[in-house]
Scaffold this active site. Structure first.
Site, PDB file in Angstrom:
ATOM      1  N   SER A   1       0.779  -1.220   0.050  1.00  0.00           N
ATOM      2  CA  SER A   1      -0.035  -0.047  -0.050  1.00  0.00           C
ATOM      3  C   SER A   1       0.837   1.303   0.028  1.00  0.00           C
ATOM      4  O   SER A   1       1.708   1.203  -0.789  1.00  0.00           O
ATOM      5  CB  SER A   1      -0.946  -0.163   1.085  1.00  0.00           C
ATOM      6  OG  SER A   1      -1.971   1.010   1.066  1.00  0.00           O
ATOM      7  N   HIS A  36      -8.023  -4.643  -1.382  1.00  0.00           N
ATOM      8  CA  HIS A  36      -6.714  -4.033  -1.039  1.00  0.00           C
ATOM      9  C   HIS A  36      -6.074  -4.694   0.038  1.00  0.00           C
ATOM     10  O   HIS A  36      -4.878  -4.908   0.158  1.00  0.00           O
ATOM     11  CB  HIS A  36      -6.993  -2.368  -0.624  1.00  0.00           C
ATOM     12  CG  HIS A  36      -5.822  -1.785  -0.428  1.00  0.00           C
ATOM     13  ND1 HIS A  36      -4.735  -1.808  -1.497  1.00  0.00           N
ATOM     14  CD2 HIS A  36      -5.048  -1.239   1.003  1.00  0.00           C
ATOM     15  CE1 HIS A  36      -3.727  -1.029  -0.843  1.00  0.00           C
ATOM     16  NE2 HIS A  36      -3.923  -0.706   0.561  1.00  0.00           N
ATOM     17  N   ASP A  83      -8.418  -5.188  -5.905  1.00  0.00           N
ATOM     18  CA  ASP A  83      -8.195  -3.696  -5.337  1.00  0.00           C
ATOM     19  C   ASP A  83      -9.078  -2.636  -5.771  1.00  0.00           C
ATOM     20  O   ASP A  83      -8.924  -2.416  -7.054  1.00  0.00           O
ATOM     21  CB  ASP A  83      -6.842  -3.600  -5.346  1.00  0.00           C
ATOM     22  CG  ASP A  83      -6.190  -2.468  -4.288  1.00  0.00           C
ATOM     23  OD1 ASP A  83      -6.867  -1.531  -3.951  1.00  0.00           O
ATOM     24  OD2 ASP A  83      -5.182  -2.733  -3.681  1.00  0.00           O
TER      25      ASP A  83
END
Lengths: 330, 330
Positions: free
Chosen positions: B125, B305, B276
């Site tokens: 991320s 995600h 995601d």
């Protein structure tokens, strides 16, 4: 010209009742045999006027041939809603109106108009949810179903998205649990900003398509959605979310969701936008596979959920128009 | 054991400066030649502890062979952040720290640890965003790059999502433009509820995978995210969003984004989660096509995600571990 149909004290699924008035508009003329009626239920924050780009001679719904009834769903701020209901059911006292309640109310309206059968029921988004419920509730009265960017039930992910916008609104204490005396503007604006992220798609912003829709910048999209929602009534917005989350053609029916979809007898086209983030193509694919003979026809678009909004862009409108024509041709 | 590296008055891209301390943890032993160092920058709401599931003998990063440095990014509530900074830069006065600032600060930290070259920089991320920036800022010092569910820049759609959670938080007037004296709990909870819709995926909820992650119901997911965020500092959350939105390896560099990605010399694996919603596979595909020799390796998962979150599930961890091993093998 909108008209109002008075339902009297309308009994709801929940056991509550509502002094309900259904605002609606009709276009075209009902054929003597009644065989040319089309019903179009309103969508989230939409009204009977929102569908006008689809309606008229040569349009998606050709009023030279069809009798088109567009209904404002209960809670939308035009039909009986938190913002306009009598005191005892106004504001936060407004009862939950399910999708099935909406459809039952619309059935009574159509009876009053002399419409028994529907040549087609179609809608976008929550309009499509109501259309599905029509095809399941009245399988003998619905000849064709066109569901654009909608679903036969509110999926859990869709519901999580809605809980997010609900929470954004309620984070503004001016909301006062619905007992506000002035609009909870900060909450409404936050609601709009959160919603904006869901309404479009990654491809929409990646391609700069927001400019094509009149937003000069990404910030303008956010600000536009904030401003649009600041002008709406908070309790109406939440009442419509309650309706949305209630949507499930299988609830309380033998065999549930799958059996309900299998019971549909309407010629059906299921039309998801390929980039819709909450009424997803994956869910539409399942639903098309369950409705006997249904066709899954993709609305290829970078507009996300907005792809199906009436009049948003010629390309999308053309695909929707062809589907309506194919269904009306039988 | 976390340690603190004092950067003194650290000059930021914006022209502002910050009396900055970088908290970090090291694992394993730096080899005499310094050839076994791996850097892992923290992710949104993560700390040096969040990566522990990846670190240790036989894990994604094997500390029998590697020297692993995990850095708390500025703003995360552990390194210098709105919630712990000296008065003049505390709370809403905290300056914007860009991804590039974070990387420059980390470069100084590594210098202080005697690390010149990185055998691998990896992260999930926002950790991946920082890893990309490392590979572009210091192409001669980064041998390999593993970007899990991240991107080399914050896409406009990603930014719209972040503006939504930001607005949900700010809708609570207890936030007081950052000058709160008690936590804006309603805003923080709304922030968490909105975020929950983005973090997972349609497939996650459709498959009931939330139960596998310990959430007995969809409502429990929402309530869990609300509670988790109620415990965090609002200004820290927004400072990290500022960093996130600043992310763009091309900003201010000749040739911009594309040239920056083409300049990467690290062996690279770009690993998006197939579901995601904001660090999308579509963006990863573009980035993998621009980085010379990069491999796009999909993390097939219904976790959205969250698929890349350290230790979330064995299947996903296994795919990440194989990628790290492949890159470390050279």
């Amino acid at each position: 010209m909108a008209e109002t149909f008075d339902l009297g004290r309308f009994a709801l699924e929940s056991g509550a009742s509502l002094p309900a008035r259904l605002v609606h508009a009709t276009h075209g003329t009902l054929a003597p045999g009644g065989g040319n009626a089309v019903l179009v239920p309103s969508y989230y924050t939409g009204t009977h006027e929102s569908y006008l780009p689809w309606i008229g001679p040569g349009r998606v719904l050709d009023t030279d041939r069809l009798f088109v009834v567009v209904v404002d769903m209960l809670g939308n701020g035009v039909s009986t809603s938190p913002s306009n209901a009598p005191e005892d059911v106004a504001g936060p006292r407004f009862p939950v109106v399910t999708v099935r309640d909406q459809v039952r109310a619309q059935r009574l309206l159509l009876d009053s108009l002399g419409v028994r059968r529907l040549k087609l029921v179609m809608g976008w988004s929550m309009g499509a949810m109501q259309a599905y419920e029509w095809a399941v509730s009245y399988p003998d009265h619905v000849e064709a179903l066109l569901a654009v960017c909608g679903a036969a039930r509110c999926s859990p992910h869709n519901s999580v998205f809605l809980e997010g916008v609900r929470a954004a609104l309620a984070a503004d204490p001016a909301f006062e649990g619905g007992h506000y005396t002035r609009p909870p503007v900060a909450g409404l604006e936050a609601f709009g900003r959160v919603y904006a992220g869901w309404a479009y798609s990654r491809d929409f912003f990646h391609s700069g398509t927001h400019r094509e829709l009149g937003y000069p910048s990404v910030q303008a999209v956010l600000d536009g959605w904030a401003a649009d929602h600041a002008a709406l009534d908070a309790n109406d917005l939440l009442a419509m979310i309650d309706t949305w989350q209630s949507g499930d053609v299988g609830r309380g029916r033998p065999g549930g969701y799958e059996a309900a979809l299998r019971s549909i007898r309407a010629r059906t086209i299921v039309m998801p936008s390929t980039t819709d983030a909450y009424f997803t193509p994956a869910d539409s694919e399942i639903e098309a596979s369950l409705v006997p003979g249904a066709e899954l026809r993709l609305l290829r678009s970078d507009l996300g959920h907005i792809a199906g909004r009436p009049g948003v862009r010629d390309a999308e409108t053309g695909v929707i128009a062809r589907a309506a024509r194919d269904l009306l041709a039988g």
